[in-house]
Scaffold this active site. Structure first.
Site, short mmCIF file in Angstrom:
data_model
loop_
_atom_site.label_atom_id
_atom_site.label_comp_id
_atom_site.label_asym_id
_atom_site.label_seq_id
_atom_site.Cartn_x
_atom_site.Cartn_y
_atom_site.Cartn_z
CG ASP A 101 -0.30 -0.18 2.55
OD1 ASP A 101 0.86 0.24 2.71
OD2 ASP A 101 -0.96 -0.74 3.45
CG HIS A 116 4.79 -9.60 -0.42
ND1 HIS A 116 3.96 -9.98 0.61
CD2 HIS A 116 5.79 -10.53 -0.46
CE1 HIS A 116 4.45 -11.09 1.17
NE2 HIS A 116 5.55 -11.43 0.55
CB CYS A 124 6.13 -6.16 -19.20
SG CYS A 124 5.88 -7.44 -20.44
CB CYS A 127 10.13 -8.64 -20.79
SG CYS A 127 9.61 -6.91 -20.84
CB CYS A 148 8.27 -8.20 -24.95
SG CYS A 148 7.16 -8.38 -23.55
N GLY A 185 1.64 -7.01 13.16
CA GLY A 185 0.44 -7.13 12.32
C GLY A 185 0.56 -8.07 11.14
CG ASN A 211 -1.24 -10.10 15.33
OD1 ASN A 211 -2.46 -10.04 15.34
ND2 ASN A 211 -0.55 -10.49 14.27
#
Ligand code: OAD
Ligand code: ZN
Length: 246
Positions: A101, A116, A124, A127, A148, A185, A211
């Site tokens: 985010d 991540h 793309c 590629c 590509c 978290g 947590n």
């Protein structure tokens, strides 16, 4: 317990923080697991995998456009800001996040590893060339790669995909060198990110988990603080600040 954690943190030179979706929950970004989580309503293999993208490209892009709109409206919360303040107090600090985010960047934390990916970026699908960050995607007319011809997709690590090698290697090195490791978290079930707290602990770091619920990691944690990160982190960092200014 909060006082004890602050005391340890204020004496540590190498601090590492790992965050998951829970840190952004108080900003209004839904988490993934649990009864109100994103995966309660959607199937990960349909929306967050290469096969899903190939089969349902239009739906996948509709979903990401919806998430992008949501994330454009949200702001960092007190938890993100406390992490930025902790970085300012630390001689050597690393933030490893599983979140896409971008809220840690908006909160102005400097040393961030986004394991991540980032939902605002595109690449793309063939590629992997990164394309214009501000590209608006029309799901019925998806742009293609200039190099590509591959379809453009969000720059997010999907299920079954490898993480960027350099990022995960750096995250491992940082975790190995941590003197205190905060795990905040995250349900700690998605690897390799979920292995980092154990790596840090094996190398001698004090492991602190924050947590709202117990997780698979809780039994390994030296300190488990149950509650919201937006409430607990500012308390801890305030105490660290006070100890540092003595
Ligand atoms: P999860 O949704 O699996 O876990 C969120 C965790 O945050 C849970 O353990 C909650 O108890 C906790 N939580 C919720 N609100 C909180 C709050 N206010 N304060 C503290 N904790 C709170 O999310 P992640 O562990 O981040 O992958 O999920 C890992 C990965 O799975 C994500 O990065 C995503 C997903 O598939 C990709 O996008 C590649
Ligand atoms: Zn391409």
């Amino acid at each position: 317990m909060i006082k004890k954690i602050a005391e340890i943190a204020s004496n540590c030179k190498r601090i590492v923080v790992l965050t998951g979706a829970g840190i952004s929950a108080e900003s209004g970004v839904p988490t993934f697991r649990g009864k109100d989580g994103v995966w309660a309503n959607f199937k990960p293999e349909e929306l967050a995998s290469v096969a899903g993208f190939m089969e349902n490209t239009e739906i996948v892009w509709e979903w990401y456009n919806w998430r992008r709109e949501l994330m454009e409206k949200v702001k960092p919360n007190k938890g993100h800001i406390a992490i930025t303040n902790l970085e300012k107090l630390s001689p050597n600090f690393s933030l490893i996040t599983q979140n896409v985010d971008g809220l840690h960047t908006i909160a102005e934390t400097q040393n961030i590893l986004e394991l991540h990916g980032n939902i605002s970026r595109n690449k793309c699908s063939v590629c992997h060339l990164i394309v214009d960050e501000k590209l608006v995607i029309d799901p019925s007319n998806i742009p293609t790669c200039k190099k590509c011809g591959g379809k453009i997709r969000p720059d997010i690590v999907w299920f079954g995909e490898m993480l960027d090698e350099q990022l995960i290697s750096q995250a491992m090195v940082d975790s190995e060198q941590a003197e205190i490791f905060f795990c905040i978290g995250t349900s700690a079930v998605v690897h390799p990110a979920a292995s980092l707290p154990s790596i840090a602990k094996q190398r001698g770091a004090v492991l602190v988990e924050i947590n709202t619920e117990e997780t698979v990691l809780t039994s390994q944690a030296d300190y488990f603080v149950q509650g919201k990160s937006g409430e607990i982190l500012p308390e801890i960092i305030q105490l660290v600040q006070e100890k540092k200014s003595i």
